[in-house]
Design a protein around this motif. Structure first.
Motif, PDB file in Angstrom:
ATOM      1  N   LYS A  47       0.718  -1.408   0.030  1.00  0.00           N
ATOM      2  CA  LYS A  47       0.503  -0.432  -0.016  1.00  0.00           C
ATOM      3  C   LYS A  47       0.650   0.653  -0.161  1.00  0.00           C
ATOM      4  N   LYS A  48       1.632   1.799   0.551  1.00  0.00           N
ATOM      5  CA  LYS A  48       2.640   2.690   0.652  1.00  0.00           C
ATOM      6  C   LYS A  48       4.222   2.371   1.599  1.00  0.00           C
ATOM      7  N   LEU A  49       5.384   2.832   0.994  1.00  0.00           N
ATOM      8  CA  LEU A  49       6.351   2.393   1.382  1.00  0.00           C
ATOM      9  C   LEU A  49       6.415   2.939   2.775  1.00  0.00           C
ATOM     10  N   PRO A  50       7.435   2.054   3.305  1.00  0.00           N
ATOM     11  CA  PRO A  50       7.485   2.692   5.314  1.00  0.00           C
ATOM     12  C   PRO A  50       8.037   4.188   4.825  1.00  0.00           C
ATOM     13  N   GLN A  51       8.221   4.900   5.774  1.00  0.00           N
ATOM     14  CA  GLN A  51       8.192   6.435   6.453  1.00  0.00           C
ATOM     15  C   GLN A  51       9.819   6.377   6.440  1.00  0.00           C
ATOM     16  N   GLU A  52      10.269   5.251   7.152  1.00  0.00           N
ATOM     17  CA  GLU A  52      11.898   5.865   6.750  1.00  0.00           C
ATOM     18  C   GLU A  52      12.210   5.698   5.721  1.00  0.00           C
ATOM     19  N   MET A  53      11.315   5.384   4.395  1.00  0.00           N
ATOM     20  CA  MET A  53      12.283   4.423   3.219  1.00  0.00           C
ATOM     21  C   MET A  53      12.495   6.397   1.717  1.00  0.00           C
TER      22      MET A  53
END
Length: 245
Positions: free
Chosen positions: A7-13
């Motif tokens: 659904k989405k990329l991890p925030q840290e990426m």
């Protein structure tokens, strides 16, 4: 074309970092599961069953290190929802994978979403001695096996002599229990995770590629094995709709 999306990329990426962009990582955080686990694993197991020579390779001298990598991974898997016995592992998607002493990375490749590359010191450089690589992002495993880090990255324009020295120092210096991680982000019109491509036919990157339909990202971890001293380079792949990156 196989479309498997998160659904989405991890925030840290999503943060911008200068190359090589490496940061410390919690000792047990080099393996992760996400919502694409079942679909990605079905794809991985199919590739290992039908195209094993394309996605798996091991030098004869890497067997002890490969067994250690599987053993170290198995210590972490119960905390991720796996059931581990002496002979097999039940995965979160219900699949049971027996352990293969002849090909430990093949077993591990059927358990976790990460691609696993093993690099061992040969002279002054770390060399790729084994890998289970089901989801190459426009490179071909057969062209990289047995090569040192600088040879592996010889098709990456940004990987100059300065970065090569920094990366080699990183592989020399990474400590047991103190892994490191980085990420990359790439634009693709084709969402398929299995995209081997020869260095003789590189992927063309158009100026307007930021308008491509998908964004592909890799969470890459660098982990020192405690007994063999081998270094694991693990790759967790994400593909999202470009507007969701």
């Amino acid at each position: 074309m196989v479309e498997i999306l998160q659904k989405k990329l991890p925030q840290e990426m999503l943060e911008e970092r200068a190359l090589p962009g490496v940061q410390p990582l919690g000792g047990a955080d080099w393996l992760r599961l996400d919502e694409a686990y079942a679909a990605q694993m079905a794809h991985r197991r199919s590739l290992l069953a039908t195209q094993r020579a394309d996605v798996y390779w091991q030098d004869a001298g890497a067997h002890i290190a490969a067994r250690e990598v599987l053993s170290e991974a198995l210590k972490l898997l119960p905390g991720l929802g796996f059931e581990v016995s002496d002979t097999e592992c039940r995965c979160p998607d219900g699949q049971v994978v027996p352990f293969d002493d002849d090909a430990p990375l093949v077993a591990l490749g059927q358990l976790v979403q990460e691609d696993i590359c093993i690099l061992q010191k040969r002279g002054d450089e770390h060399v790729l001695t084994a890998a289970c690589l089901c989801f190459p992002a426009s490179w071909r495993l057969s062209e990289k096996v047995g090569r040192p880090l600088i040879g592996i990255h010889d098709t990456v324009p940004e990987y100059d002599a300065g970065i090569a020295r920094r990366v080699q120092r990183l592989f020399d210096g990474v400590q047991v229990g103190r892994p490191m991680w980085r990420y990359n982000r790439l634009w693709y019109d084709d969402p398929d995770l299995f995209q081997p491509r020869s260095a003789l036919s590189p992927r063309r990157i158009a100026p307007g590629e930021v308008e491509a339909a998908y964004q592909r990202a890799e969470r890459q971890c660098i982990v020192r094995m405690p007994e063999s001293g081998a270094v694991v380079f693990s790759i967790h792949s994400y593909v999202v709709k470009a507007t969701q990156g």
